[in-house]
Design a protein around this motif. Sequence first.
Motif, PDB file in Angstrom:
ATOM      1  N   ILE A   1     -35.039  41.640  10.296  1.00 38.65           N
ATOM      2  CA  ILE A   1     -36.201  41.318   9.456  1.00 38.65           C
ATOM      3  C   ILE A   1     -36.718  42.582   8.780  1.00 38.65           C
ATOM      4  N   ASN A   2     -36.786  43.669   9.532  1.00 41.48           N
ATOM      5  CA  ASN A   2     -37.246  44.928   8.956  1.00 41.48           C
ATOM      6  C   ASN A   2     -36.321  45.399   7.841  1.00 41.48           C
ATOM      7  N   THR A   3     -35.013  45.224   8.051  1.00 44.52           N
ATOM      8  CA  THR A   3     -34.035  45.670   7.056  1.00 44.52           C
ATOM      9  C   THR A   3     -34.069  44.800   5.805  1.00 44.52           C
ATOM     10  N   GLN A   4     -34.141  43.487   5.991  1.00 45.91           N
ATOM     11  CA  GLN A   4     -34.090  42.574   4.850  1.00 45.91           C
ATOM     12  C   GLN A   4     -35.415  42.467   4.105  1.00 45.91           C
ATOM     13  N   SER A   5     -36.499  42.751   4.786  1.00 44.13           N
ATOM     14  CA  SER A   5     -37.838  42.703   4.173  1.00 44.13           C
ATOM     15  C   SER A   5     -38.057  41.460   3.323  1.00 44.13           C
ATOM     16  N   PRO A   6     -37.970  40.280   3.934  1.00 41.97           N
ATOM     17  CA  PRO A   6     -38.186  39.055   3.150  1.00 41.97           C
ATOM     18  C   PRO A   6     -39.614  38.985   2.619  1.00 41.97           C
ATOM     19  N   THR A   7     -39.799  38.169   1.588  1.00 47.86           N
ATOM     20  CA  THR A   7     -41.131  38.009   1.024  1.00 47.86           C
ATOM     21  C   THR A   7     -42.053  37.321   2.027  1.00 47.86           C
ATOM     22  N   SER A   8     -43.333  37.432   1.796  1.00 48.98           N
ATOM     23  CA  SER A   8     -44.326  36.916   2.745  1.00 48.98           C
ATOM     24  C   SER A   8     -45.028  35.681   2.201  1.00 48.98           C
ATOM     25  N   ASN A   9     -44.248  34.784   1.600  1.00 49.41           N
ATOM     26  CA  ASN A   9     -44.872  33.613   0.977  1.00 49.41           C
ATOM     27  C   ASN A   9     -44.222  32.301   1.392  1.00 49.41           C
ATOM     28  N   TYR A  10     -43.725  32.242   2.619  1.00 50.11           N
ATOM     29  CA  TYR A  10     -43.064  31.021   3.085  1.00 50.11           C
ATOM     30  C   TYR A  10     -44.078  29.990   3.548  1.00 50.11           C
ATOM     31  N   ASP A  11     -43.794  28.740   3.193  1.00 56.11           N
ATOM     32  CA  ASP A  11     -44.667  27.641   3.600  1.00 56.11           C
ATOM     33  C   ASP A  11     -44.388  27.189   5.026  1.00 56.11           C
ATOM     34  N   LEU A  12     -43.189  27.521   5.512  1.00 56.73           N
ATOM     35  CA  LEU A  12     -42.791  27.134   6.870  1.00 56.73           C
ATOM     36  C   LEU A  12     -41.855  28.197   7.417  1.00 56.73           C
ATOM     37  N   VAL A  13     -42.093  28.613   8.650  1.00 53.41           N
ATOM     38  CA  VAL A  13     -41.201  29.551   9.351  1.00 53.41           C
ATOM     39  C   VAL A  13     -40.919  28.983  10.733  1.00 53.41           C
ATOM     40  N   THR A  14     -39.633  28.861  11.082  1.00 51.34           N
ATOM     41  CA  THR A  14     -39.276  28.485  12.450  1.00 51.34           C
ATOM     42  C   THR A  14     -38.645  29.684  13.145  1.00 51.34           C
ATOM     43  N   LEU A  15     -38.910  29.805  14.436  1.00 52.54           N
ATOM     44  CA  LEU A  15     -38.381  30.892  15.257  1.00 52.54           C
ATOM     45  C   LEU A  15     -37.738  30.315  16.506  1.00 52.54           C
ATOM     46  N   LEU A  16     -36.459  30.628  16.718  1.00 46.37           N
ATOM     47  CA  LEU A  16     -35.744  30.228  17.935  1.00 46.37           C
ATOM     48  C   LEU A  16     -34.928  31.434  18.378  1.00 46.37           C
ATOM     49  N   ILE A  17     -35.354  32.079  19.460  1.00 51.80           N
ATOM     50  CA  ILE A  17     -34.720  33.338  19.878  1.00 51.80           C
ATOM     51  C   ILE A  17     -34.888  33.521  21.386  1.00 51.80           C
ATOM     52  N   GLY A  18     -33.933  34.201  22.001  1.00 56.58           N
ATOM     53  CA  GLY A  18     -34.085  34.578  23.403  1.00 56.58           C
ATOM     54  C   GLY A  18     -32.881  34.341  24.271  1.00 56.58           C
ATOM     55  N   VAL A  19     -31.982  33.421  23.864  1.00 50.35           N
ATOM     56  CA  VAL A  19     -30.853  33.124  24.743  1.00 50.35           C
ATOM     57  C   VAL A  19     -29.975  34.346  24.964  1.00 50.35           C
ATOM     58  N   ASN A  20     -29.829  35.193  23.962  1.00 55.44           N
ATOM     59  CA  ASN A  20     -28.971  36.370  24.128  1.00 55.44           C
ATOM     60  C   ASN A  20     -29.641  37.463  24.952  1.00 55.44           C
ATOM     61  N   ASN A  21     -30.970  37.496  24.945  1.00 54.78           N
ATOM     62  CA  ASN A  21     -31.652  38.374  25.898  1.00 54.78           C
ATOM     63  C   ASN A  21     -31.262  37.976  27.313  1.00 54.78           C
ATOM     64  N   GLN A  22     -31.256  36.652  27.557  1.00 49.81           N
ATOM     65  CA  GLN A  22     -30.926  36.152  28.889  1.00 49.81           C
ATOM     66  C   GLN A  22     -29.454  36.390  29.228  1.00 49.81           C
ATOM     67  N   CYS A  23     -28.546  35.966  28.337  1.00 42.57           N
ATOM     68  CA  CYS A  23     -27.128  36.024  28.702  1.00 42.57           C
ATOM     69  C   CYS A  23     -26.571  37.444  28.650  1.00 42.57           C
TER      70      CYS A  23
END
Length: 247
Positions: free
Chosen positions: A104-126
């Motif tokens: 996210i830091n590298t790509q620096s997407p714009t800050s105007n999204y109407d919807l953002v979904t986040l699904l993360i963590g399985v690789n921290n676990q595995c």
Amino acid sequence: MKKQFQITVAFFLFLFSSSCSTDNPATKTTTIPVITKPIPQTQNQSYSYLAIGDSYTIGQSVCKTCRFPEQLKKILGNLNPTNTYSLKIIAQTGWTTTNLISAINTQSPTSNYDLVTLLIGVNNQCQHRPISLYEKEFPELINKAIALAKGDKTNVIVVSIPDYAYTPFGQRSGIQSTISMEIDNYNAFAKKYCTDNTIEFVNITDITRQGLTNTDLVAQDGLHPSELAYSLFVELILPKAATAIQN
């Protein structure tokens, strides 16, 4: 002006399957039942959707249109064909919370999204990262998601981590109970954080825990969710997503 009205969504999905590292489409066809829900809608609007995460977001082992963000985008569009929806995905197989923050830091997407979904963590676990790392970086990702969603947390939806213990791959690991327990711990932290901060949290983990009794929920790679599983994720996410984009 917002309106509540009954929408009947009938969609037919082609079930593809294939690993945390391979992309091979499958060939089964599955029909999803008709879903009737009250969905708030306006007309003649353009909406932007950002999906961030890992293999479960990029749709490892299923076709491009089979992954859950693409299915969600399509169904939102079907609910009101006068609206248009764009989708950007920042996700990759194997990404941990650290990797996602860096991307996210590298790509620096714009800050105007109407919807953002986040699904993360399985690789921290595995990858056996300490859960303390997730506890530190998950809130950071939430803050980034909110910033990308016009600074509005009501535009953000967190999706729980699937449980890969209920897949052929997970069964071969010999540590199914450990996998499930650790994923429960990750999800419990994420859910509490979201509850404490009034952020939408959608539990799809129970769907993935049917993977051994309903093999159609697992892709042919024996590890990732199938198109059918993703369609069931979308059934749970859809009402919250439709509401979020109207805020």
